[in-house]
Scaffold this active site. Structure first.
Site, PDB file in Angstrom:
ATOM      1  N   LYS A  15      -2.909  -3.483   3.064  1.00 37.82           N
ATOM      2  CA  LYS A  15      -1.934  -2.860   2.153  1.00 37.82           C
ATOM      3  C   LYS A  15      -1.256  -1.656   2.807  1.00 37.82           C
ATOM      4  CE  LYS A  15      -5.019  -2.018  -1.059  1.00 37.82           C
ATOM      5  NZ  LYS A  15      -6.231  -2.515  -0.383  1.00 37.82           N
ATOM      6  N   ARG A  90      -5.995  -0.344 -10.212  1.00 35.96           N
ATOM      7  CA  ARG A  90      -7.232  -1.027  -9.804  1.00 35.96           C
ATOM      8  C   ARG A  90      -8.108  -1.392 -10.976  1.00 35.96           C
ATOM      9  NH1 ARG A  90      -7.258   1.649  -4.332  1.00 35.96           N
ATOM     10  NH2 ARG A  90      -9.116   0.806  -3.413  1.00 35.96           N
ATOM     11  N   ARG A 129     -11.351  -0.576  12.199  1.00 35.68           N
ATOM     12  CA  ARG A 129     -10.222   0.304  11.857  1.00 35.68           C
ATOM     13  C   ARG A 129     -10.450   1.722  12.356  1.00 35.68           C
ATOM     14  NH1 ARG A 129      -8.119   0.869   5.800  1.00 35.68           N
ATOM     15  NH2 ARG A 129     -10.278   1.439   5.398  1.00 35.68           N
ATOM     16  N   ARG A 162     -12.878   6.038   8.968  1.00 30.01           N
ATOM     17  CA  ARG A 162     -12.972   6.576   7.609  1.00 30.01           C
ATOM     18  C   ARG A 162     -14.433   6.566   7.167  1.00 30.01           C
ATOM     19  NH1 ARG A 162      -8.376   3.777   3.915  1.00 30.01           N
ATOM     20  NH2 ARG A 162     -10.129   3.535   2.497  1.00 30.01           N
ATOM     21  N   ARG A 173     -17.426  -1.517  -1.947  1.00 29.12           N
ATOM     22  CA  ARG A 173     -15.992  -1.548  -2.279  1.00 29.12           C
ATOM     23  C   ARG A 173     -15.555  -2.979  -2.573  1.00 29.12           C
ATOM     24  NH1 ARG A 173     -13.809   1.067   2.909  1.00 29.12           N
ATOM     25  NH2 ARG A 173     -11.733   0.634   2.076  1.00 29.12           N
TER      26      ARG A 173
END
Ligand code: AP5
Ligand code: MG
Length: 214
Positions: A15, A90, A129, A162, A173
Site C-alpha cells: 500500500k 481498518r 523491508r 520497523r 498484524r
C-alpha cells in the site's frame, strides 16, 4: 477530475509503495495513518506514546483516535484535488465514520483499491523491508541495493527495520487483518466501489494495473 483512493489490504501488501507512486502520478497527497502515528512516536507526543505500545503489539489503535485524526486531515485544503488514503479504514466503525466525513465534505466519488497477496509472500516482504527514518521511503533487501543500517539511497540516513516488522508482531498484524479489517471490504462491495488488484506483480506492474483500472 479529483482522484480519491482508499488503499486497502493486509500489512506488507504494498500500500505504502503504491501510494507514494500514485501520489506522484496524480499530484495529490498521500495520507498514511501508520506514517502519522510513527511521526507522533518519533515526536514523543502523548498520542505517540500511547500508539507505540499498541503498534508494537500488532493491535489496532482505538477507533475514536483514528477517526478524529482522519477527519482533521481530510478537512485540510490540500486534499481538495484528491487524496490517497493508506491504512484507513481498518474496522467497520472507521468505514462508517469515513462515510459520514465524506458526506460532511460533500465527497461522492472515490475508489477502494483492494490489494491481494498471500500471507507467505507478505511475511517474506516484511522480513526484507527497510525504511528511511527521515523520509519514510520504503525499500526491500531482495530487489533494492540497500543494507540494514546502510545509507538511504535518497537522503543518506541510516535505514532501519520497523519495530512492528518482528516476526511475532507480523503474525499478530495478519491475524488482526483477517479477523477485523478484511471483512470491511464487503461494506464497500455493496457500494460498488471496489477494484481488486493482484499485488503479486512487480512494483511497476502493480502501479500500471491500478492506473489502467482507474
Ligand atoms: P501501517 O503503517 O498502515 O501498516 P500496515 O497496514 O500493516 O501496512 P504496512 O505499512 O506494513 O505495509 P504496506 O502495505 O504499506 O507495504 P509496503 O509498501 O511498505 O500501520 C501500522 C500500525 O499502525 C498498525 O498495525 C496499527 O497498530 C496502527 N494503525 C494504522 N492505521 C490504523 C487504523 N486505521 N486503525 C487502527 N490502527 C491503525 O511494502 C512492504 C514491503 O514489500 C517493502 O519492503 C516493499 O519494498 C515491498 N514491496 C512493495 N510492493 C512490492 C511488490 N509489488 N513486489 C515485491 N515487493 C514489494
Ligand atoms: Mg505502509
Amino acid at each position: 477530475m479529483e482522484t480519491r483512493l482508499i488503499l486497502f489490504g493486509p500489512p506488507g501488501v504494498g500500500k505504502g509503495t503504491q501510494a507514494k507512486l500514485l501520489a506522484e502520478n496524480f499530484g495529490i497527497p498521500h495520507i498514511s495513518t501508520g506514517d502519522i502515528l510513527r511521526a507522533a512516536v518519533t515526536a514523543g507526543t502523548v498520542l505517540g506514546m500511547k500508539a507505540k505500545v499498541i503498534m508494537d503489539a500488532g493491535k489496532l489503535v482505538p477507533d475514536d483516535i483514528m477517526i478524529n485524526l482522519v477527519r482533521e486531515t481530510l478537512a485540510s485544503p490540500r486534499t481538495t484535488k484528491g487524496f490517497i488514503l493508506d491504512g484507513f479504514p481498518r474496522t467497520l466503525e472507521q468505514a462508517k465514520a469515513l462515510s459520514a466525513i465524506f458526506k460532511e465534505l460533500k465527497i461522492v466519488r472515490f475508489h477502494v483499491v483492494n490489494f491481494e497477496v498471500d500471507d507467505e509472500e507478505i511475511i517474506r516482504r516484511l522480513d526484507n523491508r527497510l525504511i528511511c527514518p527521515k523520509e519514510g521511503k520504503i525499500y526491500n533487501l531482495e530487489f533494492d541495493a540497500v543494507n540494514k543500517g546502510g545509507p538511504c539511497p535518497s537522503c543518506g540516513a541510516a535505514l532501519i527495520q520497523r519495530d512492528d516488522d518482528r516476526p511475532a508482531t507480523v503474525r499478530e498484524r495478519l491475524r488482526v487483518y483477517h479477523a477485523t479489517t478484511k471483512p470491511v471490504v464487503e461494506f464497500y462491495r455493496q457500494q460498488g466501489v471496489v477494484m481488486t488488484i493482484d499485488g503479486t506483480g512487480t512494483v511497476d506492474v502493480v502501479n500500471r494495473e491500478i492506473r489502467m483500472m482507474l
